[in-house]
Design a protein around this motif. Structure first.
Motif, mmCIF file in Angstrom:
data_model
loop_
_atom_site.group_PDB
_atom_site.id
_atom_site.type_symbol
_atom_site.label_atom_id
_atom_site.label_comp_id
_atom_site.label_asym_id
_atom_site.label_seq_id
_atom_site.Cartn_x
_atom_site.Cartn_y
_atom_site.Cartn_z
ATOM 1 N N GLN A 116 -13.854 1.135 -17.706
ATOM 2 C CA GLN A 116 -13.740 2.538 -18.158
ATOM 3 C C GLN A 116 -13.311 2.668 -19.613
ATOM 4 N N SER A 117 -12.310 1.889 -20.077
ATOM 5 C CA SER A 117 -11.900 1.977 -21.484
ATOM 6 C C SER A 117 -11.261 0.647 -21.888
ATOM 7 N N GLY A 118 -11.343 0.358 -23.191
ATOM 8 C CA GLY A 118 -10.711 -0.859 -23.688
ATOM 9 C C GLY A 118 -9.304 -0.611 -24.195
ATOM 10 N N SER A 119 -8.852 0.636 -24.110
ATOM 11 C CA SER A 119 -7.534 0.977 -24.642
ATOM 12 C C SER A 119 -6.539 1.149 -23.498
ATOM 13 N N THR A 120 -5.428 0.432 -23.570
ATOM 14 C CA THR A 120 -4.415 0.536 -22.511
ATOM 15 C C THR A 120 -3.865 1.962 -22.424
ATOM 16 N N LEU B 153 -6.395 3.901 -20.526
ATOM 17 C CA LEU B 153 -6.390 3.445 -19.119
ATOM 18 C C LEU B 153 -5.208 4.045 -18.372
ATOM 19 N N ARG B 154 -4.073 4.135 -19.076
ATOM 20 C CA ARG B 154 -2.883 4.724 -18.439
ATOM 21 C C ARG B 154 -3.147 6.213 -18.143
ATOM 22 N N THR C 191 -18.808 -1.370 -5.456
ATOM 23 C CA THR C 191 -18.250 -1.661 -6.756
ATOM 24 C C THR C 191 -16.854 -2.249 -6.586
ATOM 25 N N SER C 192 -16.499 -3.221 -7.404
ATOM 26 C CA SER C 192 -15.166 -3.823 -7.291
ATOM 27 C C SER C 192 -14.188 -3.084 -8.201
ATOM 28 N N HIS C 193 -12.976 -2.885 -7.700
ATOM 29 C CA HIS C 193 -11.934 -2.302 -8.545
ATOM 30 C C HIS C 193 -11.104 -3.446 -9.132
ATOM 31 N N PRO C 194 -10.858 -3.409 -10.454
ATOM 32 C CA PRO C 194 -10.124 -4.527 -11.076
ATOM 33 C C PRO C 194 -8.778 -4.822 -10.408
ATOM 34 N N ARG C 195 -8.058 -3.782 -9.960
ATOM 35 C CA ARG C 195 -6.730 -4.027 -9.388
ATOM 36 C C ARG C 195 -6.792 -4.981 -8.202
ATOM 37 N N ASP C 196 -7.822 -4.860 -7.370
ATOM 38 C CA ASP C 196 -7.908 -5.661 -6.148
ATOM 39 C C ASP C 196 -8.817 -6.867 -6.306
ATOM 40 N N THR D 111 -4.474 1.924 -13.252
ATOM 41 C CA THR D 111 -3.542 0.940 -12.655
ATOM 42 C C THR D 111 -3.612 -0.474 -13.251
ATOM 43 N N TYR D 112 -4.257 -0.627 -14.417
ATOM 44 C CA TYR D 112 -4.224 -1.927 -15.101
ATOM 45 C C TYR D 112 -4.281 -1.683 -16.602
ATOM 46 N N SER D 113 -3.804 -2.685 -17.343
ATOM 47 C CA SER D 113 -3.885 -2.605 -18.804
ATOM 48 C C SER D 113 -5.122 -3.391 -19.266
ATOM 49 N N ARG D 114 -5.427 -3.281 -20.550
ATOM 50 C CA ARG D 114 -6.539 -4.073 -21.115
ATOM 51 C C ARG D 114 -6.313 -5.561 -20.836
ATOM 52 N N GLU D 115 -5.054 -6.020 -21.053
ATOM 53 C CA GLU D 115 -4.761 -7.440 -20.893
ATOM 54 C C GLU D 115 -4.943 -7.874 -19.433
ATOM 55 N N GLU D 116 -4.461 -7.023 -18.506
ATOM 56 C CA GLU D 116 -4.615 -7.375 -17.082
ATOM 57 C C GLU D 116 -6.090 -7.428 -16.686
ATOM 58 N N TYR D 117 -6.870 -6.497 -17.224
ATOM 59 C CA TYR D 117 -8.310 -6.516 -16.936
ATOM 60 C C TYR D 117 -8.919 -7.820 -17.470
#
Ligand code: SAM
Ligand code: SF4
Length: 526
Positions: A350-354, A357-358, A321-326, A363-369
């Protein structure tokens, strides 16, 4: 996977006892200088993710090489092993339910053994909660049997049987398993699997209880003797463990820290697999794209992907599985440059809410994802996107949940695996305030799935009339009916008058669509 395709797929292979065991090295006999008792047999049942499935392939390989024979039920087995999952509470409970069935007669007298299991959750390999489709983690089709053989009978664990618990529950519960189920004699977490032959040898030599529970190893569990359950697709773990520490997740505790396998060793194995006739390889890791080559070559994950794709004989490369951060542009560029790399990225959000997610420490926000999603959508060929989502995380407000729903609309995923949040031991989120009631979690899960089902219905209907290359991996009992997977990992059920297609690549034209699968007819060879 393909649950709406009701033609009764035949079991091709599975975790039971295959007719012919594809053992990669044939050094059958004994290891560690300890002779294996005549006629030793083992039964191995696997719960959870593909990494567990693949670990089980390796465990089976090790046992077969020691001279054991695999059997398809616990009744006939000398050694009974459960490779377990503890990602959610119900997954972990299943194991204690199985152990309860093995309780020796003398243990049953007058004693209760609370398994707390809810059988409604058992659907074979880890299909829990809101998995709309197993296509992102597609595997050889297994028929929807109502009960696993081990559920039908109580097996007496007396009579010299060795009962072992492997995997995440073993790591999590440790020696506590001996207290809860004293008839268990082996407890071994995945980070200690290299010790398995030694542990089994100790039991064969008469030891009553053995454990392998270290997680401070920098080794990966690689063995020359993997017994592979799928004749076309080979799984290959390239990174084990996880360093990400999401606040809800047991994996960093149960699988230990991240450790990667050297690129040269991976590529050598891929070449051997191709020579042995495997045409699809799936690179595995809890965070596969966090791969860090420990050798002097220092290959990046995207370079490794490209190198695997270039191995002669390999027609499909998947990774999960890929992690969004990397996840970076270089991975999309590798996919663009190599048609062999499948048109599919599984990128759990995992969630659409920053805010959530925090709290999850993702380790990422909705926008970064969404920026990462933008990279995938900008690719020169269409790439299907799938994800994992958790509903009902502590403190998730109605507004947070609404943001998860709008993310579905915005991304237009091809498939979603959605789960109710399950509080897990040792995790930071266990102590978080504002737990969401189970009923409310269920309500949110149902809403999410309905919304996603509609998205998939519309997306799949747009594919009617298109032609896809399909690797055929299932045959129906019904005449002329087959199934397989597209490069984008969609399940395709199709008709063809051909007599034998399993393992072949064919061209299939889509004639109709459902939310979880496509229906087509073969129009030629690929
Ligand atoms: N490493 C992967 C990642 O980061 O996305 C996923 C690994 S986990 C085996 C698979 C999925 O299980 C996660 O993506 C998450 O959605 C779900 N999961 C993990 N812990 C959970 C929990 N405590 N409750 C509910 N779902 C959970
Ligand atoms: Fe668990 Fe997070 Fe690691 Fe995935 S990245 S395995 S969810 S800790």
């Amino acid at each position: 996977m393909g649950k709406s395709f009701d033609i009764g797929l035949e079991r091709l292979t599975g975790t039971g006892a295959p007719e012919t065991e594809a053992l990669e090295a044939s050094d059958q006999g004994t290891q560690a200088g300890v002779p294996v008792p005549q006629g030793s047999t083992f039964y191995l049942e696997t719960f959870g993710c593909q990494m567990n499935d693949h670990d089980s392939e390796k465990v089976a390989g090790v046992l077969l090489a020691r001279g054991y024979r695999q059997v398809d039920g616990p009744e006939a087995a000398k050694v009974i092993l459960y490779n377990t999952c503890s990602i959610r509470e119900k997954a972990a409970q299943k194991v204690f339910s199985r152990l309860g069935e093995l309780r020796p007669a003398e243990e049953r007298n007058g004693k209760s053994f609370n398994t707390e299991d809810t059988e409604e959750e058992h659907r074979g390999h880890g299909e829990e909660n809101g998995a709309l489709s197993r296509s992102a983690q597609a595997r050889v089709p297994v028929p929807q049997e109502p009960k696993h053989p081990s559920q039908r009978k109580i097996v007496n664990a007396g009579g010299g049987k060795i009962i072992g618990v492997l995997g995440c529950v073993a790591q999590q519960e440790g020696e506590g398993i001996f207290e809860r189920a004293p008839w268990v004699s082996l407890v071994c977490g995945s980070a200690s699997y290299r010790k398995l032959p030694q542990l089994i040898a100790e039991l064969e030599a008469g030891n009553r209880r053995v454990t392998g529970l270290d997680t401070d190893t920098d080794e990966t569990f690689e063995t020359e003797i993997t017994r592979r359950d799928n004749p076309w697709r080979a799984y290959l773990t390239i990174i084990e463990g996880c360093d990400k520490a999401c606040s809800y997740c047991v994996v960093p505790f149960t699988r230990g820290p991240e450790r990667s396998r050297a690129s040269a060793s991976i590529l050598e194995e891929v070449r051997r697999l191709a020579e042995a006739g495997y045409s699809e390889v799936q690179l595995l890791g809890q965070t596969v794209n966090s791969y860090a080559d420990p050798s002097a070559r220092k290959m990046r994950f995207s370079e490794l992907l490209a190198a695997v794709a270039e191995v002669r004989g390999i027609r499909r490369v998947r990774f999960t599985t890929s992690h969004p951060r990397d996840f970076g542009k270089d991975i999309v560029e590798a996919i663009e440059a190599h048609p062999t790399i499948c048109d599919h990225v599984h990128l759990p959000v995992q969630s659409g809410s920053t805010a959530v997610l925090r709290a999850m420490a993702r380790t990422y926000s909705r926008e970064e994802y969404l920026e990462k999603i933008g990279l995938i959508k900008a690719a020169r060929r269409p790439i299907s996107i799938t994800t994992d989502m958790i509903v009902g995380f502590p403190g998730e407000t109605e507004k947070d949940f609404e943001e998860t729903l709008t993310l579905l609309d915005e991304v237009q995923y091809d498939s979603v695996f959605a789960f109710k949040y399950s509080p897990r031991p040792n995790t930071p989120s266990l102590k978080m305030a504002d737990a969401i009631p189970e009923e409310e979690k269920g309500r949110r899960l149902a809403i999410l799935m309905d919304r996603q089902r509609e998205i998939q219905r519309v997306k799949n209907e747009r594919l009617v009339g298109e032609t896809f290359e399909v690797l055929v991996d299932g045959k129906s009992r019904r005449e002329n009916q087959w199934s397989g997977h597209t490069s984008s990992n969609r399940v395709m059920n199709f008709t063809s008058p051909e007599r034998e297609l399993l393992g072949d690549y064919v061209q299939v034209k889509v004639v109709s669509a459902m939310p979880n699968s496509l229906v087509g007819e073969m129009i030629g060879w690929a």
